[in-house]
Each structure stands twice: as C-alpha cells, then as structure tokens.
Design a protein around this motif. Structure first.
Motif, short mmCIF file in Angstrom:
data_model
loop_
_atom_site.label_atom_id
_atom_site.label_comp_id
_atom_site.label_asym_id
_atom_site.label_seq_id
_atom_site.Cartn_x
_atom_site.Cartn_y
_atom_site.Cartn_z
N PHE A 82 1.12 1.59 -8.35
CA PHE A 82 2.11 2.64 -8.27
C PHE A 82 1.48 3.98 -8.63
N GLY A 83 0.68 4.00 -9.70
CA GLY A 83 0.02 5.24 -10.12
C GLY A 83 -0.89 5.81 -9.07
N ALA A 84 -1.65 4.95 -8.41
CA ALA A 84 -2.55 5.42 -7.35
C ALA A 84 -1.76 6.00 -6.19
N MET A 85 -0.70 5.30 -5.75
CA MET A 85 0.11 5.79 -4.63
C MET A 85 0.87 7.05 -5.03
N TYR A 86 1.39 7.08 -6.23
CA TYR A 86 2.10 8.26 -6.74
C TYR A 86 1.18 9.48 -6.72
#
Length: 135
Positions: free
Chosen positions: A101-105
């Motif tokens: 999620f952090g990478a995509m965010y």
C-alpha cells in the motif's frame, strides 16, 4: 475512521492494488494502465528512524532546508501515510500489505498532477510524471 474519510490518493492506491491482485475482475483492463505508473517509482513512506544521519543531511542539502525541517516533513509524511493506511485496510477493496500500500500510495502521490481548468480542476495520474517533474 471510515474508508470514505480517506484521501483521494489513498483510495486510488487501494483500488489500483486491488486490480493488480485481481486482474480477472478487471473488465476494462486497468491493469496495463496501472502498471504504466510503476517503473522506478518512489518507495513507501518510512519512519524517521529508518533514515541515516547522512541521508537526512543529504536531503536537507538537496532541499535547501534544515535537517530539523526535513525531520518534521518525514514525520508528517509517515504519520499521514499511517492514518490513510488505517482508514483503508478495513475497506472493501483492500488487498495488500502495508508495504505494498505504501509503495502504491507513494506512486499515486508522485505521479498525480493538477489537470487545469479544461478538466474542471481535476487531478489525474500521469505515468512517468515524476520523471518529467524531477529530472
């Protein structure tokens, strides 16, 4: 906190991750479009303690700022990410880990651009936008 309280980037990151994990449900082929955002994207937000003193000094020098200001910005970015993650992880489309999620965010935030008056002030994701924006 409700999923509906989350920011547009958090919702978009969650939906994008969902489609990458469930390509069979993607009847309009968003997967290829989402994959076009990725190559060489930023890493997900990290806590301040994960940065070395050397990295913090380099960030401050690059930004033309103080290390204290960089520390505050990193803390703010990480706390904002954590709040968004908590809002989204119980939602209908959540299907990734905190790291995913952090990478995509981070990719969504990095590649988002204001599209201007012809698009009614909307925002959009432009593949490789950050490469053009940050040579």
């Amino acid at each position: 906190m409700l999923e509906s309280d989350a920011s547009w980037p958090a919702k978009m990151a969650t939906l994008a991750s969902h489609h990458l994990h469930s390509p069979d449900n993607d009847i309009i082929n968003r997967v290829d479009w989402i994959k076009a955002w990725q190559g060489g994207g930023p890493s997900g937000p990290q806590p301040l303690k994960s940065y070395s003193t050397e990295a913090l000094n380099q960030l401050a020098a690059t930004a033309g700022s103080t290390v204290d200001s960089v520390n505050k910005a990193i803390d703010k970015r990480y706390e904002t990410f954590r709040q968004e993650f908590r809002k989204m992880k119980k939602g209908k489309y959540y299907s990734s880990s905190a790291a995913e999620f952090g990478a995509m965010y981070s990719i969504v935030v990095s590649r988002t651009a204001h599209l201007g008056p012809r698009w009614a002030g909307s925002r959009g994701i432009i593949p490789l936008h950050d490469f053009l924006n940050h040579p």
